[in-house]
Every structure is written in C-alpha cells, then in structure tokens.
Design a protein around this motif. Structure first.
Motif, short mmCIF file in Angstrom:
data_model
loop_
_atom_site.label_atom_id
_atom_site.label_comp_id
_atom_site.label_asym_id
_atom_site.label_seq_id
_atom_site.Cartn_x
_atom_site.Cartn_y
_atom_site.Cartn_z
N TYR A 31 0.85 -1.19 0.00
CA TYR A 31 0.00 0.00 0.00
C TYR A 31 0.88 1.24 0.00
CZ TYR A 31 -3.64 -3.27 1.36
OH TYR A 31 -4.52 -4.32 1.41
N PHE A 33 0.79 5.48 0.15
CA PHE A 33 0.03 6.70 0.44
C PHE A 33 0.97 7.88 0.23
CE2 PHE A 33 -1.76 3.31 2.98
CZ PHE A 33 -3.12 3.48 2.84
N THR A 36 -0.34 15.01 -1.13
CA THR A 36 0.00 16.09 -2.05
C THR A 36 -0.84 17.31 -1.68
OG1 THR A 36 -1.71 15.65 -3.70
CG2 THR A 36 0.34 14.39 -3.90
N GLY A 39 -4.57 16.46 -2.53
CA GLY A 39 -5.23 15.36 -1.85
C GLY A 39 -4.25 14.25 -1.55
N LEU A 40 -4.76 13.06 -1.41
CA LEU A 40 -3.95 11.91 -1.04
C LEU A 40 -3.95 10.89 -2.19
CD1 LEU A 40 -2.40 10.52 1.31
CD2 LEU A 40 -4.57 9.51 1.98
N VAL A 41 -2.76 10.55 -2.68
CA VAL A 41 -2.62 9.52 -3.70
C VAL A 41 -2.56 8.18 -2.99
CG1 VAL A 41 -1.14 8.60 -5.52
CG2 VAL A 41 -1.40 11.07 -5.26
N ILE A 42 -3.43 7.25 -3.39
CA ILE A 42 -3.50 5.93 -2.76
C ILE A 42 -3.38 4.87 -3.84
CG2 ILE A 42 -4.85 4.37 -1.32
CD1 ILE A 42 -6.40 6.90 -0.39
N GLN A 43 -2.38 3.99 -3.70
CA GLN A 43 -2.18 2.91 -4.65
C GLN A 43 -1.99 1.59 -3.92
OE1 GLN A 43 1.24 4.17 -6.92
NE2 GLN A 43 -0.03 5.25 -8.39
N ASP A 54 -5.12 2.08 -8.60
CA ASP A 54 -5.06 3.45 -8.15
C ASP A 54 -6.42 3.83 -7.56
OD1 ASP A 54 -4.68 6.13 -7.69
OD2 ASP A 54 -4.01 6.60 -9.72
N THR A 56 -6.92 6.74 -5.99
CA THR A 56 -6.91 8.19 -5.82
C THR A 56 -8.16 8.86 -6.36
OG1 THR A 56 -4.51 8.15 -6.02
CG2 THR A 56 -5.59 10.28 -6.31
N GLU A 57 -8.57 8.55 -7.59
CA GLU A 57 -9.72 9.20 -8.20
C GLU A 57 -11.00 9.02 -7.40
OE1 GLU A 57 -10.51 7.98 -12.15
OE2 GLU A 57 -8.61 8.70 -12.92
N LEU A 60 -10.49 10.73 -3.50
CA LEU A 60 -9.71 11.95 -3.34
C LEU A 60 -10.27 12.74 -2.16
CD1 LEU A 60 -7.33 13.43 -4.61
CD2 LEU A 60 -8.97 14.72 -5.96
#
Length: 61
Positions: A31, A33, A36, A39-43, A54, A56-57, A60
């Motif tokens: 995971y 995190f 930015t 917002g927060l990029v989560i993959q 991903d 993120t979208e 967000l």
C-alpha cells in the motif's frame, strides 16, 4: 497524519484482486500513500502479478 483503508476501498480491492497468495502469511499487497497539495494519492500493488490499483480518483480527499 493518519492513513486508512476504508470499507469502500476494501470492497474495490476485493473486486480487483485475482491472485492467490504464495507466502505462508498470505500477504500480497503493498500500500502506498502519498500526500499532495491536491489530496492523497493511494495505490495498491499486487506483489504477485505486479498490477497497480489506483484508488486516488475514487477517494480523493
């Protein structure tokens, strides 16, 4: 800063997951995190097949 996987995220990961774990513990995801200014990029990366989901979208902040 607190990083969490919500119930909605868990459901999306379950739908995306198609690999069987190969180690004894059953672990297979990494995971990531990344905070930015937008917002927060989560993959989520599968350690078995190397695919990346991903989140993120959809989530967000």
């Amino acid at each position: 800063m607190k990083f969490e996987i919500t119930e909605d995220m868990q459901q999306k990961i379950k739908k995306w997951d198609s690999c069987d774990p190969v180690d004894v513990a059953g672990a297979k995801f990494a995971y990531t995190f990344i905070p930015t200014g937008l917002g927060l990029v989560i993959q989520v990366k599968c350690d078995i097949c190397k695919r990346i989901l991903d989140l993120t979208e959809d989530f967000l902040i």
